[in-house]
Design a protein around this motif. Sequence first.
Motif, short mmCIF file in Angstrom:
data_model
loop_
_atom_site.label_atom_id
_atom_site.label_comp_id
_atom_site.label_asym_id
_atom_site.label_seq_id
_atom_site.Cartn_x
_atom_site.Cartn_y
_atom_site.Cartn_z
N ALA A 25 7.24 3.51 22.71
CA ALA A 25 6.79 2.12 22.72
C ALA A 25 6.28 1.70 21.35
CB ALA A 25 5.69 1.93 23.77
N ILE A 26 5.47 2.53 20.71
CA ILE A 26 4.92 2.13 19.41
C ILE A 26 5.96 2.22 18.30
CG2 ILE A 26 4.00 4.38 18.73
CD1 ILE A 26 1.55 2.84 17.62
N PHE A 27 6.96 3.08 18.47
CA PHE A 27 8.06 3.09 17.49
C PHE A 27 8.88 1.80 17.59
CE2 PHE A 27 7.76 7.78 16.73
CZ PHE A 27 7.78 7.72 15.34
N GLY A 28 8.72 1.09 18.71
CA GLY A 28 9.36 -0.21 18.82
C GLY A 28 8.64 -1.28 18.01
N VAL A 29 7.41 -0.98 17.59
CA VAL A 29 6.63 -1.89 16.76
C VAL A 29 6.82 -1.60 15.28
CG1 VAL A 29 4.26 -2.61 16.17
CG2 VAL A 29 4.90 -2.24 18.57
N THR A 30 6.84 -0.33 14.93
CA THR A 30 7.00 0.09 13.54
C THR A 30 7.68 1.45 13.47
OG1 THR A 30 5.81 0.67 11.50
CG2 THR A 30 4.68 1.10 13.57
N GLN A 31 8.47 1.66 12.42
CA GLN A 31 9.10 2.96 12.22
C GLN A 31 8.36 3.80 11.18
OE1 GLN A 31 11.67 0.04 12.40
NE2 GLN A 31 10.99 0.58 14.46
N GLU A 32 7.25 3.28 10.66
CA GLU A 32 6.45 4.02 9.69
C GLU A 32 5.55 5.00 10.43
OE1 GLU A 32 5.00 5.84 6.98
OE2 GLU A 32 6.16 4.16 6.13
N ALA A 33 5.82 6.31 10.25
CA ALA A 33 5.09 7.34 10.99
C ALA A 33 3.58 7.27 10.76
CB ALA A 33 5.61 8.73 10.61
N MET A 60 0.85 -1.19 0.00
CA MET A 60 0.00 0.00 0.00
C MET A 60 0.88 1.24 0.00
SD MET A 60 -2.84 1.18 2.84
CE MET A 60 -3.45 2.86 2.87
N GLU A 61 0.63 2.15 -0.93
CA GLU A 61 1.43 3.37 -1.02
C GLU A 61 0.92 4.40 -0.01
OE1 GLU A 61 2.74 6.82 -4.25
OE2 GLU A 61 1.35 5.21 -4.82
N ILE A 62 1.85 4.88 0.80
CA ILE A 62 1.50 5.91 1.79
C ILE A 62 2.01 7.25 1.27
CG2 ILE A 62 1.85 6.68 4.16
CD1 ILE A 62 2.20 3.73 4.92
N ASN A 63 1.08 8.09 0.82
CA ASN A 63 1.46 9.38 0.25
C ASN A 63 0.64 10.50 0.90
OD1 ASN A 63 -1.12 9.09 -0.90
ND2 ASN A 63 -0.27 8.21 -2.78
N GLY A 64 0.72 11.68 0.34
CA GLY A 64 0.01 12.83 0.89
C GLY A 64 -1.50 12.63 0.93
N LEU A 65 -2.04 11.99 -0.12
CA LEU A 65 -3.47 11.75 -0.16
C LEU A 65 -3.89 10.79 0.96
CD1 LEU A 65 -6.21 12.05 -1.56
CD2 LEU A 65 -5.56 10.14 -3.07
N THR A 66 -3.07 9.75 1.20
CA THR A 66 -3.37 8.80 2.27
C THR A 66 -3.41 9.50 3.63
OG1 THR A 66 -2.16 7.12 1.00
CG2 THR A 66 -2.69 6.60 3.29
N TRP A 67 -2.40 10.35 3.85
CA TRP A 67 -2.36 11.12 5.10
C TRP A 67 -3.58 12.03 5.21
CZ3 TRP A 67 0.42 11.24 9.52
CH2 TRP A 67 1.62 10.51 9.58
N GLY A 68 -3.88 12.73 4.14
CA GLY A 68 -4.99 13.69 4.16
C GLY A 68 -6.32 13.03 4.46
#
Length: 417
Positions: free
Chosen positions: A218-226, A1-9
Amino acid sequence: MEINGLTWGLTIALIVGLLAFDYFAHVRKAHTPTIREAAVWSAIYIGAALVFGLVFFAFGDTQHAVEYYTGYILEKALSVDNLFVFLVIMASFKVPRDYQQKVLLFGITFALISRTVFILLGAAIINAWSDVFYIFGIFLLLVAGSQLKGELAGDEAEDEADNIMVRLAKRFLPASENYDGDRLFSMVDGKKVMTPMLLVMVAIGATDILFAFDSIPAIFGVTQEAYIVFSATAFSLMGLRQLYFLIDGLLDRLVYLAYGLSAILGFIGVKLILHALHENNLPFINGGENVPVAEIPTTVSLLVVVGVLALTVVVSLYSPKGKALIALQNAEKFAHRYSKLPADAPAEERRRAEEKMDEWTERAENVDQKWKDELLDHKDTFSSIIRSAHEARLQDASATDSRGVSQKIVAQDGPDV
């Protein structure tokens, strides 16, 4: 899944929309949610969070789906722990029941804003310096150890209502001692002053910032994807207000929750340090080269988090301490419920209420004294509630019989519980 500006918005718009709906549809008119209302909306918000994770699976992004669900469960558990402190704060300020959900929704909104800032800062720091995971890991281990030490020492929860932000607010702004509905400011003797409603919101806001310090690492220990960190954190906070009213009264029955959370934070701390070693750039560790250590997969993290939480709940409810707390709480609850029966209550309803009161009072009397000493903060008040209910039963002309546990309690100077 592509995470881009539209996904964030789209995601941010969804979260803001849910918050706006809560403000305008639920807390605009002050009221105490019924159990049914709290249950329905809790289910809706939890369902929405679970469905959101399915979107990753729909795009074939299994890795991010597992990371999202692990982060969501972790943050939800930490959020439930936060409710304990919110409970202490609102009790300290004596917030009227009808206004509590407005205070909670403010706390959730402030937590979302503050944690979003921490997430963005954390992501920027990780991109600039990957060895920050050493700091995150050590910090979580210290938090876990501190929490465990406090539980083993039997430390009582601190009164968060007297934090520095509240003291500063009181120092520079005049404050009223009385509530004025759910208003933040009120007029007293022609002067505009703060109400306790504003002060309790300041207290909760300041506490939210402290919670973010262990929640976000703690959650950054699960994933580094913001994006995953943000969405999991946001959805874990959504519906927390309804969950509070749904499990209110059950929260303090999770007597070993702090131990479970301590174990989870410690586990995540170790996971972060292992990741830091695997990506090591510090010259004084292995000459600046990566250390060949095994990393903990996200799927294992998910199983550990879920397993520890499940074990914590089961042990809390079925351990001797948990059963003792349930007996003591139910003795007070059913005694209070009986004392509130109207004079014209049907005989069958009164009989059932008497049976429940007698049953749980007897169980409370049989609780080991060490649990009474540990679990009862205000023993005299607790005892008077039960004693008064049984005395009222004896005086009630409609009571058919006053034998057994009732007579035993009233005959004493006061019940053991």
